[in-house]
Design a protein around this motif. Structure first.
Motif, PDB file in Angstrom:
ATOM      1  N   ARG A  92      -0.572 -17.909   2.395  1.00 44.60           N
ATOM      2  CA  ARG A  92      -1.355 -18.272   1.369  1.00 44.60           C
ATOM      3  C   ARG A  92      -2.563 -17.409   1.387  1.00 44.60           C
ATOM      4  O   ARG A  92      -3.100 -16.913  -0.017  1.00 44.60           O
ATOM      5  CB  ARG A  92      -1.815 -19.984   1.502  1.00 44.60           C
ATOM      6  CG  ARG A  92      -0.905 -20.914   1.425  1.00 44.60           C
ATOM      7  CD  ARG A  92      -1.487 -22.271   1.291  1.00 44.60           C
ATOM      8  NE  ARG A  92      -2.262 -22.554   2.700  1.00 44.60           N
ATOM      9  CZ  ARG A  92      -1.630 -22.972   3.598  1.00 44.60           C
ATOM     10  NH1 ARG A  92      -0.600 -23.424   3.685  1.00 44.60           N
ATOM     11  NH2 ARG A  92      -2.667 -23.325   4.655  1.00 44.60           N
TER      12      ARG A  92
ATOM     13  N   GLN B 168      -1.490 -14.179  -0.434  1.00 47.97           N
ATOM     14  CA  GLN B 168      -1.118 -14.266  -1.810  1.00 47.97           C
ATOM     15  C   GLN B 168      -2.429 -14.272  -2.888  1.00 47.97           C
ATOM     16  O   GLN B 168      -2.562 -13.940  -3.719  1.00 47.97           O
ATOM     17  CB  GLN B 168      -0.276 -15.861  -2.053  1.00 47.97           C
ATOM     18  CG  GLN B 168       1.092 -15.416  -1.470  1.00 47.97           C
ATOM     19  CD  GLN B 168       1.818 -14.485  -2.256  1.00 47.97           C
ATOM     20  OE1 GLN B 168       1.596 -14.176  -3.610  1.00 47.97           O
ATOM     21  NE2 GLN B 168       2.645 -13.881  -1.413  1.00 47.97           N
ATOM     22  N   LYS B 169      -3.473 -14.961  -2.289  1.00 46.38           N
ATOM     23  CA  LYS B 169      -4.709 -15.291  -2.796  1.00 46.38           C
ATOM     24  C   LYS B 169      -5.444 -13.696  -2.945  1.00 46.38           C
ATOM     25  O   LYS B 169      -6.047 -13.475  -4.023  1.00 46.38           O
ATOM     26  CB  LYS B 169      -5.615 -16.015  -1.967  1.00 46.38           C
ATOM     27  CG  LYS B 169      -5.318 -17.432  -2.072  1.00 46.38           C
ATOM     28  CD  LYS B 169      -6.342 -18.314  -1.403  1.00 46.38           C
ATOM     29  CE  LYS B 169      -6.019 -19.874  -1.599  1.00 46.38           C
ATOM     30  NZ  LYS B 169      -6.753 -20.722  -0.627  1.00 46.38           N
TER      31      LYS B 169
ATOM     32  N   LYS C  81      -3.625 -10.869  -3.065  1.00 50.01           N
ATOM     33  CA  LYS C  81      -2.925 -10.108  -3.998  1.00 50.01           C
ATOM     34  C   LYS C  81      -3.235 -10.444  -5.488  1.00 50.01           C
ATOM     35  O   LYS C  81      -3.531  -9.732  -6.301  1.00 50.01           O
ATOM     36  CB  LYS C  81      -1.367 -10.260  -3.775  1.00 50.01           C
ATOM     37  CG  LYS C  81      -1.113  -9.558  -2.517  1.00 50.01           C
ATOM     38  CD  LYS C  81       0.722  -9.853  -2.302  1.00 50.01           C
ATOM     39  CE  LYS C  81       1.115  -9.446  -1.032  1.00 50.01           C
ATOM     40  NZ  LYS C  81       2.397  -9.657  -0.873  1.00 50.01           N
ATOM     41  N   ARG C  82      -3.484 -11.846  -5.719  1.00 49.28           N
ATOM     42  CA  ARG C  82      -3.697 -12.534  -7.091  1.00 49.28           C
ATOM     43  C   ARG C  82      -5.229 -11.883  -7.449  1.00 49.28           C
ATOM     44  O   ARG C  82      -5.353 -11.326  -8.622  1.00 49.28           O
ATOM     45  CB  ARG C  82      -3.329 -13.875  -7.213  1.00 49.28           C
ATOM     46  CG  ARG C  82      -2.063 -14.337  -7.004  1.00 49.28           C
ATOM     47  CD  ARG C  82      -2.040 -15.878  -7.560  1.00 49.28           C
ATOM     48  NE  ARG C  82      -2.985 -16.734  -6.602  1.00 49.28           N
ATOM     49  CZ  ARG C  82      -2.222 -17.258  -5.720  1.00 49.28           C
ATOM     50  NH1 ARG C  82      -0.891 -17.285  -5.594  1.00 49.28           N
ATOM     51  NH2 ARG C  82      -3.192 -18.044  -4.931  1.00 49.28           N
ATOM     52  N   PHE C  83      -5.982 -12.038  -6.511  1.00 47.06           N
ATOM     53  CA  PHE C  83      -7.297 -11.491  -6.785  1.00 47.06           C
ATOM     54  C   PHE C  83      -7.416 -10.064  -7.178  1.00 47.06           C
ATOM     55  O   PHE C  83      -7.915  -9.586  -8.114  1.00 47.06           O
ATOM     56  CB  PHE C  83      -8.268 -11.781  -5.763  1.00 47.06           C
ATOM     57  CG  PHE C  83      -9.850 -11.183  -5.839  1.00 47.06           C
ATOM     58  CD1 PHE C  83     -10.732 -11.781  -6.564  1.00 47.06           C
ATOM     59  CD2 PHE C  83     -10.077  -9.887  -5.118  1.00 47.06           C
ATOM     60  CE1 PHE C  83     -11.899 -11.274  -6.937  1.00 47.06           C
ATOM     61  CE2 PHE C  83     -11.343  -9.475  -5.513  1.00 47.06           C
ATOM     62  CZ  PHE C  83     -12.339 -10.158  -6.040  1.00 47.06           C
TER      63      PHE C  83
ATOM     64  N   ASN D 256      -4.788  -8.189  -8.082  1.00 43.49           N
ATOM     65  CA  ASN D 256      -4.066  -8.005  -9.273  1.00 43.49           C
ATOM     66  C   ASN D 256      -4.957  -8.362 -10.808  1.00 43.49           C
ATOM     67  O   ASN D 256      -4.968  -7.718 -11.750  1.00 43.49           O
ATOM     68  CB  ASN D 256      -2.824  -8.582  -9.492  1.00 43.49           C
ATOM     69  CG  ASN D 256      -1.858  -8.053 -10.080  1.00 43.49           C
ATOM     70  OD1 ASN D 256      -2.011  -7.280 -11.018  1.00 43.49           O
ATOM     71  ND2 ASN D 256      -0.636  -8.449 -10.055  1.00 43.49           N
ATOM     72  N   ASP D 257      -5.430  -9.702 -10.737  1.00 41.94           N
ATOM     73  CA  ASP D 257      -6.352 -10.122 -11.838  1.00 41.94           C
ATOM     74  C   ASP D 257      -7.599  -9.093 -11.994  1.00 41.94           C
ATOM     75  O   ASP D 257      -7.872  -9.100 -13.011  1.00 41.94           O
ATOM     76  CB  ASP D 257      -6.756 -11.439 -11.532  1.00 41.94           C
ATOM     77  CG  ASP D 257      -5.483 -12.495 -11.408  1.00 41.94           C
ATOM     78  OD1 ASP D 257      -4.475 -12.009 -11.724  1.00 41.94           O
ATOM     79  OD2 ASP D 257      -5.777 -13.468 -10.766  1.00 41.94           O
TER      80      ASP D 257
ATOM     81  N   ARG E  34       0.819  -4.101  -6.399  1.00 41.54           N
ATOM     82  CA  ARG E  34       2.140  -4.017  -6.912  1.00 41.54           C
ATOM     83  C   ARG E  34       3.128  -3.675  -5.745  1.00 41.54           C
ATOM     84  O   ARG E  34       4.292  -4.256  -5.454  1.00 41.54           O
ATOM     85  CB  ARG E  34       2.390  -3.552  -8.092  1.00 41.54           C
ATOM     86  CG  ARG E  34       1.841  -3.975  -9.331  1.00 41.54           C
ATOM     87  CD  ARG E  34       2.122  -3.296 -10.630  1.00 41.54           C
ATOM     88  NE  ARG E  34       1.728  -3.718 -11.783  1.00 41.54           N
ATOM     89  CZ  ARG E  34       1.541  -3.021 -12.939  1.00 41.54           C
ATOM     90  NH1 ARG E  34       1.857  -1.789 -12.999  1.00 41.54           N
ATOM     91  NH2 ARG E  34       1.181  -3.510 -14.240  1.00 41.54           N
TER      92      ARG E  34
ATOM     93  N   SER F 185       3.969  -6.391  -3.164  1.00 44.92           N
ATOM     94  CA  SER F 185       4.857  -7.418  -3.551  1.00 44.92           C
ATOM     95  C   SER F 185       6.364  -7.271  -3.195  1.00 44.92           C
ATOM     96  O   SER F 185       6.640  -6.388  -3.298  1.00 44.92           O
ATOM     97  CB  SER F 185       4.500  -7.929  -5.001  1.00 44.92           C
ATOM     98  OG  SER F 185       4.659  -6.894  -5.818  1.00 44.92           O
TER      99      SER F 185
END
Length: 387
Positions: free
Chosen positions: A156, A159-160, A162-164, A166-167, A221, A224
């Protein structure tokens, strides 16, 4: 047995020797060694009183046993007791060892599952699958459940992150692109030297920021999960090299390809293209005007293909070779880089189950690239001419 009473022999063996010259305590046994018929014996002596006053008398009792008899008895005890006990001890030890091994089997299975999961993961960015045990003691089940909860928490967190990343990269690309466009327009319309100088600095800073955002996005990227497919590595390398030809000519650098004509690897085209873009960009940026940059694809091992970019520029000191793939490390103060390009190359190489390489090329140049597993056993072909 011999009975002594006022030095009068009553009964037994008269050859038993007298005790050594030492006080004899009434009622307490005395043990000593002696010789009887040239044989060593062990003698036990005891003196007691009997009778009543005034006719009290003292009786001496001596008992002797040959040491040969004692040794034979001891040997019989060893054979009859210690040998069976030793065999029993060996059997019990084997049973205990087998029981311990059986008890450790669930832990061995747990270790094997973790090791297999680690091998399936190409790098630390891959979440490990949960551990499953079909039969194990309650304690091992509790350990496996705790490890699974830890793995879930780590996944988790990854993933957080990576999302941060990427965003944030996506959100920054649009305003930076607008800033670059507006600055270029202002440079085109302005004719005052001081204003143009300041606008040029703003443009350079915006371009560096845009490059950094692009690298961060590519880094996110590359970490992932991506599908792999068979692809022709030399063909991809030639296509990417052609795309950089114009920029290489503008920088006064000779860019070309040498290597295999066809070589199949299992990979992701976009990630490998991005890795090669970073390698070529790094070589063009630091090699300098008049240098020669060569993209090479060749077989480096029976089951590995090498994709490298070689230049004859100033190179990197041997002491800093290990720092090339570190994040945000730069080999010089030359403007334009952000220290993430080769880190992305390393992430992509690990994602493909390969590794990176960096070494000196020639006297002072640099050869940087990665080794990738072959998709199949290829037949070697003659290297192509430089293009």
């Amino acid at each position: 047995m011999r009975l002594n009473f006022l030095s009068v022999f009553l009964l037994g063996n008269a050859q038993l020797p007298a005790p050594p010259a030492q006080p004899i305590t009434l009622g307490e046994p005395l043990l000593y060694h002696a010789k009887v018929d040239s044989r060593t014996v062990r003698v036990a002596l005891l003196e007691v009183d009997y009778g009543s006053e005034p006719a009290r008398q003292r009786l001496r009792v001596q008992v002797a046993q040959s040491l040969t008899v004692r040794e034979r008895i001891a040997q019989e005890l060893l054979e009859q007791l210690l040998l069976p006990m030793g065999l029993m001890g060996l059997v019990l030890s084997a049973l205990v060892y087998a029981g311990v091994l059986r008890g450790l089997q669930p832990l061995k299975r747990l270790e094997a599952q973790i090791e297999r999961a680690g091998k399936r993961s190409h790098n630390a960015a891959d979440p490990l699958p949960p551990i499953e045990l079909t039969s194990a003691p309650q304690e091992v089940y509790s350990l496996a459940s705790t490890i699974n909860r830890l793995l879930e928490a780590v996944a988790r967190g990854q993933q957080k992150e990576k999302r941060f990343l990427n965003d944030a990269a996506h959100q920054l690309r649009t305003p930076l692109a607008g800033l670059i466009g507006q600055t270029e327009l202002a440079l085109h319309e302005s004719h005052e030297p001081q204003v143009r100088e300041r606008l040029q600095k703003v443009l350079s800073a915006a371009q560096r920021s845009a490059h950094l955002v692009h690298q961060l996005l590519q880094l996110a990227r590359s970490e992932s999960n991506v599908p792999m497919q068979p692809l022709d590595l030399p063909q991809l390398a030639c296509e990417v090299a052609r795309e950089w030809t114009a920029k290489a000519l503008a920088a006064g650098i000779d860019l070309g390809y040498e290597g295999e004509e066809h070589l199949s690897v299992l990979g992701h085209p976009l990630l490998l293209r991005e890795a090669l873009n970073n390698l070529i960009d790094n070589a063009l940026h630091y090699a300098g005007r008049g240098a020669t940059v060569t993209v090479r694809v060749y077989i480096s091992a029976p089951s590995m293909a090498a994709l490298v970019v070689e230049d004859d520029g100033p190179g990197v000191p041997e002491a800093h070779m290990g720092d090339l793939f570190a994040r945000f490390w730069r080999g010089s103060d030359k403007p334009g880089g952000c220290g993430l390009g080769l880190s992305i190359v390393e992430e992509i190489a690990l994602r493909h189950g390969g590794e990176t390489l960096a070494e000196t090329a020639g006297k002072q140049g640099l050869r940087v690239g990665m080794r990738l597993p072959l998709a199949e056993n290829p037949s070697l072909s003659a290297p192509t001419t430089r293009s």
